[in-house]
Write an enzyme that holds these catalytic residues in place. Structure first.
Site, mmCIF file in Angstrom:
data_model
loop_
_atom_site.group_PDB
_atom_site.id
_atom_site.type_symbol
_atom_site.label_atom_id
_atom_site.label_comp_id
_atom_site.label_asym_id
_atom_site.label_seq_id
_atom_site.Cartn_x
_atom_site.Cartn_y
_atom_site.Cartn_z
ATOM 1 N N CYS A 138 0.830 -1.217 0.000
ATOM 2 C CA CYS A 138 0.000 0.000 0.000
ATOM 3 C C CYS A 138 0.861 1.262 0.000
ATOM 4 O O CYS A 138 0.638 2.188 -0.782
ATOM 5 C CB CYS A 138 -0.938 -0.024 1.196
ATOM 6 S SG CYS A 138 -0.155 -0.491 2.739
ATOM 7 N N ALA A 190 12.056 1.946 0.740
ATOM 8 C CA ALA A 190 12.847 2.589 -0.328
ATOM 9 C C ALA A 190 13.205 1.561 -1.402
ATOM 10 O O ALA A 190 13.028 1.819 -2.606
ATOM 11 C CB ALA A 190 14.112 3.211 0.264
ATOM 12 N N HIS A 214 -2.061 5.201 6.713
ATOM 13 C CA HIS A 214 -0.648 5.555 6.879
ATOM 14 C C HIS A 214 -0.502 7.033 6.513
ATOM 15 O O HIS A 214 -1.171 7.516 5.592
ATOM 16 C CB HIS A 214 0.241 4.770 5.914
ATOM 17 C CG HIS A 214 0.096 3.288 6.000
ATOM 18 N ND1 HIS A 214 0.467 2.554 7.102
ATOM 19 C CD2 HIS A 214 -0.332 2.373 5.098
ATOM 20 C CE1 HIS A 214 0.260 1.269 6.875
ATOM 21 N NE2 HIS A 214 -0.226 1.132 5.672
#
Ligand code: NAD
Length: 338
Positions: A138, A190, A214
């Protein structure tokens, strides 16, 4: 028509099942269930065929849950299996799909090497006919939706990403510690973004005890030109991203989603929090909210279409947008928080 089976009917599986059911070019054959719980009953009540292992059939029947056949029967009749099993289980299931010569779509809880890392906006065409696709997580989906339009116009020197992650989904019995924040320096996010877009990025994540979204931030350093706030409105005007000006809490966005009557308050796209935009020197700072339960639903649908080479990228994304009413959701959120 593409015949679709869904393996796992939890947070992601039940949403993807609903979307497949609605899609005019996809046929939902059924879902695979492993325990005769209320979700199995819910699927049956919603008219979805429930398939179970031979061994567990009697346990389902003992609870009056009608089953439509075995897992083997479900998977072998599907063109694509969407694997929405818990983190890491997809890897084990892959052995079975390989033996059955079935194409499969995995989720972001699997390692990147399970299949082609997919984000429809970024690499739909490269995913065509790929046997195994992984819809990235997500948060990674949110980052890709934001970064891809930027790298098409500007040269990014580096992105520092900071993630505030929800500790658990509403229905989870597992999750973060109740009164604590957990952090991870150099988090995997990342690398996950880089599995889709070649961009210099580092990330740190913080897990907090709430359920509904989030909140991520990026400090983006550019070579040469950088976008202004007005450029941001222009760049993301037609993207799968809502541009929110006035919200100051994630719960306001959730509450509005409920008031708009959205099923499960799913908005299917990240919200760019434009009141967090800051600009200095060669850098821009921006935050965004990720509705973790629903953001990967359109991605799974586009991944099925790409994997079966069924439509062009533009046709698929438009059909998915229309089917999930995403333009309307975006415009109503933007009006409420203008
Ligand atoms: P979940 O725990 O809500 O649901 C998983 C389902 O799989 C359950 O119904 C479980 O009974 C079933 N299951 C158990 N064993 C299985 C097996 N052997 N094979 C298939 N299914 C089995 O999990 P979820 O949150 O829906 O996550 C599914 C995947 O999606 C994970 O990879 C996760 O990282 C990813 N994902 C989750 C979210 C989120 O916010 N929940 C967002 C994006 C991606």
């Amino acid at each position: 028509m593409i015949n679709v089976a869904i393996n796992g009917y939890g947070t992601i599986g039940k949403r993807v099942a609903d979307a497949v059911k609605k899609h005019v070019k996809l046929k939902l054959l059924g879902i695979a269930k492993y325990s005769p719980d209320q979700d199995a009953k819910l699927a049956a009540v919603n008219g979805i065929n429930v398939y179970v292992s031979k061994e567990s059939r009697s346990a389902f029947e003992a609870k009056n849950i009608e089953t439509s056949g075995t897992l083997d029967e479900l998977f072998t009749s599907a063109d694509t299996v969407v694997d929405a099993s818990p983190d890491g289980v997809g890897e084990k299931n892959k052995l079975m799909y390989t033996q059955m010569k079935r194409k499969a779509i995995f989720q972001g809880g699997e390692e990147a090497d399970i299949g082609f890392s997919f984000n429809s906006r970024s690499n739909f065409n490269e995913a065509r006919n790929k046997e195994y696709i992984r819809v990235v997580s997500c948060n990674t989906t949110g980052y890709c939706l934001l970064i891809k339009p930027l790298v098409e116009k500007y040269e990014i020197k580096h992105i520092f990403a900071s993630l505030i992650r929800r500790g658990a989904d509403l229905n989870d019995s597992k999750g973060s510690q109740l009164n604590s924040v957990e952090w991870k320096a150099k988090s995997h996010h990342a690398d996950d973004v880089r599995s889709v877009i070649d961009v210099p990025i580092s990330s740190v994540s913080f897990k907090v005890p709430h359920t509904h979204s989030h909140i991520n931030s990026m400090l983006i350093e550019f070579y040469g030109d950088k976008p202004t706030k007005d450029d941001f409105y222009e760049i993301f005007r037609y993207e799968r991203i809502a541009l929110i000006n006035t919200a100051t809490t994630s719960s306001q966005i959730v509450e509005v989603s409920r008031d708009l009557g959205l099923k499960r308050y799913d908005i299917f796209m990240p919200c760019l929090l434009m009141n967090t935009f800051m600009s200095d020197g060669n850098s821009v700072f921006i935050s965004f909210m990720v509705p973790q339960e629903s953001i990967v639903v359109p991605e799974n649908i586009d991944a099925i279409i790409a994997q079966n080479d069924f439509m062009t990228k533009g046709e698929s994304m438009k059909l998915t947008d229309d089917m999930l009413d995403m333009k309307n959701i975006k415009s109503r959120l933007e009006k409420v928080f203008n």
